[in-house]
Design a protein around this motif. Structure first.
Motif, PDB file in Angstrom:
ATOM      1  N   THR A 114       0.819  -1.211   0.000  1.00 60.56           N
ATOM      2  CA  THR A 114       0.000   0.000   0.000  1.00 60.56           C
ATOM      3  C   THR A 114       0.855   1.264   0.000  1.00 60.56           C
ATOM      4  O   THR A 114       0.335   2.355  -0.178  1.00 60.56           O
ATOM      5  CB  THR A 114      -0.916   0.040   1.244  1.00 60.56           C
ATOM      6  OG1 THR A 114      -0.097  -0.036   2.423  1.00 60.56           O
ATOM      7  CG2 THR A 114      -1.913  -1.112   1.216  1.00 60.56           C
ATOM      8  N   LYS A 115       2.169   1.098   0.203  1.00 66.19           N
ATOM      9  CA  LYS A 115       3.077   2.247   0.249  1.00 66.19           C
ATOM     10  C   LYS A 115       4.344   1.951  -0.539  1.00 66.19           C
ATOM     11  O   LYS A 115       4.735   0.800  -0.705  1.00 66.19           O
ATOM     12  CB  LYS A 115       3.435   2.599   1.693  1.00 66.19           C
ATOM     13  CG  LYS A 115       2.262   3.124   2.499  1.00 66.19           C
ATOM     14  CD  LYS A 115       2.719   3.578   3.858  1.00 66.19           C
ATOM     15  CE  LYS A 115       1.554   4.118   4.654  1.00 66.19           C
ATOM     16  NZ  LYS A 115       1.986   4.489   6.013  1.00 66.19           N
ATOM     17  N   GLU A 160       8.392  -0.928   6.991  1.00 66.52           N
ATOM     18  CA  GLU A 160       8.246   0.494   7.301  1.00 66.52           C
ATOM     19  C   GLU A 160       8.888   0.860   8.637  1.00 66.52           C
ATOM     20  O   GLU A 160       9.147   2.031   8.896  1.00 66.52           O
ATOM     21  CB  GLU A 160       6.772   0.882   7.347  1.00 66.52           C
ATOM     22  CG  GLU A 160       6.097   0.913   6.006  1.00 66.52           C
ATOM     23  CD  GLU A 160       4.637   1.306   6.152  1.00 66.52           C
ATOM     24  OE1 GLU A 160       4.367   2.505   6.391  1.00 66.52           O
ATOM     25  OE2 GLU A 160       3.778   0.410   6.048  1.00 66.52           O
ATOM     26  N   TRP A 164       8.115   7.120   3.102  1.00 66.22           N
ATOM     27  CA  TRP A 164       7.083   6.236   2.576  1.00 66.22           C
ATOM     28  C   TRP A 164       5.906   7.065   2.086  1.00 66.22           C
ATOM     29  O   TRP A 164       5.498   8.024   2.743  1.00 66.22           O
ATOM     30  CB  TRP A 164       6.611   5.268   3.656  1.00 66.22           C
ATOM     31  CG  TRP A 164       7.623   4.207   3.984  1.00 66.22           C
ATOM     32  CD1 TRP A 164       8.535   4.226   5.000  1.00 66.22           C
ATOM     33  CD2 TRP A 164       7.817   2.977   3.291  1.00 66.22           C
ATOM     34  NE1 TRP A 164       9.291   3.081   4.976  1.00 66.22           N
ATOM     35  CE2 TRP A 164       8.872   2.287   3.934  1.00 66.22           C
ATOM     36  CE3 TRP A 164       7.206   2.384   2.186  1.00 66.22           C
ATOM     37  CZ2 TRP A 164       9.320   1.041   3.522  1.00 66.22           C
ATOM     38  CZ3 TRP A 164       7.657   1.141   1.769  1.00 66.22           C
ATOM     39  CH2 TRP A 164       8.700   0.482   2.431  1.00 66.22           C
ATOM     40  N   SER A 223       1.870   6.757   0.050  1.00 67.34           N
ATOM     41  CA  SER A 223       0.828   5.899  -0.510  1.00 67.34           C
ATOM     42  C   SER A 223       1.122   5.758  -2.001  1.00 67.34           C
ATOM     43  O   SER A 223       1.862   6.567  -2.579  1.00 67.34           O
ATOM     44  CB  SER A 223      -0.553   6.513  -0.295  1.00 67.34           C
ATOM     45  OG  SER A 223      -0.721   7.642  -1.136  1.00 67.34           O
ATOM     46  N   GLU A 253      -0.644   6.425  -4.632  1.00 69.32           N
ATOM     47  CA  GLU A 253      -1.046   7.620  -5.384  1.00 69.32           C
ATOM     48  C   GLU A 253      -0.127   8.798  -5.071  1.00 69.32           C
ATOM     49  O   GLU A 253       0.254   9.555  -5.959  1.00 69.32           O
ATOM     50  CB  GLU A 253      -2.500   8.001  -5.065  1.00 69.32           C
ATOM     51  CG  GLU A 253      -3.522   6.941  -5.397  1.00 69.32           C
ATOM     52  CD  GLU A 253      -3.601   5.818  -4.336  1.00 69.32           C
ATOM     53  OE1 GLU A 253      -3.266   6.047  -3.154  1.00 69.32           O
ATOM     54  OE2 GLU A 253      -3.985   4.704  -4.713  1.00 69.32           O
ATOM     55  N   ASP A 254       0.202   8.959  -3.776  1.00 76.23           N
ATOM     56  CA  ASP A 254       1.058  10.076  -3.378  1.00 76.23           C
ATOM     57  C   ASP A 254       2.481   9.928  -3.926  1.00 76.23           C
ATOM     58  O   ASP A 254       3.156  10.928  -4.177  1.00 76.23           O
ATOM     59  CB  ASP A 254       1.098  10.224  -1.859  1.00 76.23           C
ATOM     60  CG  ASP A 254      -0.219  10.739  -1.288  1.00 76.23           C
ATOM     61  OD1 ASP A 254      -1.063  11.244  -2.067  1.00 76.23           O
ATOM     62  OD2 ASP A 254      -0.407  10.629  -0.056  1.00 76.23           O
ATOM     63  N   ASN A 285       2.905   1.028 -10.315  1.00 75.66           N
ATOM     64  CA  ASN A 285       1.774   0.807  -9.405  1.00 75.66           C
ATOM     65  C   ASN A 285       0.721  -0.096 -10.020  1.00 75.66           C
ATOM     66  O   ASN A 285       0.175  -0.966  -9.344  1.00 75.66           O
ATOM     67  CB  ASN A 285       1.150   2.137  -8.977  1.00 75.66           C
ATOM     68  CG  ASN A 285       1.955   2.842  -7.915  1.00 75.66           C
ATOM     69  OD1 ASN A 285       2.786   2.244  -7.243  1.00 75.66           O
ATOM     70  ND2 ASN A 285       1.722   4.138  -7.767  1.00 75.66           N
TER      71      ASN A 285
END
Length: 191
Positions: free
Chosen positions: A60-61, A144, A160, A162, A164-165, A184
């Motif tokens: 997810t990251k 993480e 780290w 996301s 999208e980020d 992604n």
């Protein structure tokens, strides 16, 4: 069997996701077969590099670094510098550029292929002419909880994001659209 042969065979058997990867695969194979010193910076026109798309266990990251030369958040990676095992290069660069210790390949297979343009720039006080990076990307996984450290001569921050980020953090539109979004999207098919 030499590692160069193995890498060439891995690239030959790699199934491109899109037209960018198809064309870049052709060019990388051509250079591997025709260029001298392709694994070192002695080839000032084009040389092999390895990158890492580093995800957390939940995928997810993404771990990224703020790259000093490009003034942008980016993936981690670097020059082969004579090493023909590019997975080894990707792992080494991930550790050196971020300080992470608990990093491993999700797979030893190639995750993505790219031919990247590098604009002329000054590195360690010396001008480096524009050239191509013949890049092999590997999908790596890290914890993480590892303490992050910058590598002052290359980056000024590590963190780290996301999925999208991570794309939005880059200030390089071509990388956003053609590389990071693609990396992604490929995560959906990874078990």
């Amino acid at each position: 069997m030499t590692m160069e042969y193995t890498l060439t065979e891995q690239i030959r058997s790699y199934q491109p996701m899109n037209e960018q990867e198809e064309r870049d695969k052709e060019l990388i194979l051509h250079c591997l077969e025709t260029e001298k010193n392709i694994f070192t910076r002695q080839n000032r026109l084009a040389h092999m590099t390895a990158s890492a798309w580093i995800v957390n266990p939940e995928r997810t990251k993404v771990l990224m670094a703020y790259h000093n030369i490009y003034h942008s958040w980016s993936w981690l990676g670097g020059h082969a510098d004579g090493e023909t095992d590019l997975l080894k290069v990707a792992l080494k660069e991930a550790r050196e550029e971020s300080g992470i210790h608990h990093v491993k390949p999700v797979s030893e297979q190639i995750y993505s292929l790219e031919v990247l343009t590098v604009d002329g720039h000054v590195k360690r006080g010396e001008y480096v002419s524009s050239h191509l990076h013949l890049n092999v990307t590997y999908l790596l996984q890290a914890e993480e909880t590892d303490v992050l450290h910058i590598k002052e001569d290359e980056n000024s921050n590590v963190g780290w994001f996301s999925l999208e980020d991570a794309v939005a953090a880059s200030t390089e539109p071509w990388f956003q659209e053609h590389i990071y979004r693609k990396l992604n999207e490929k995560l959906v098919n990874i078990k």
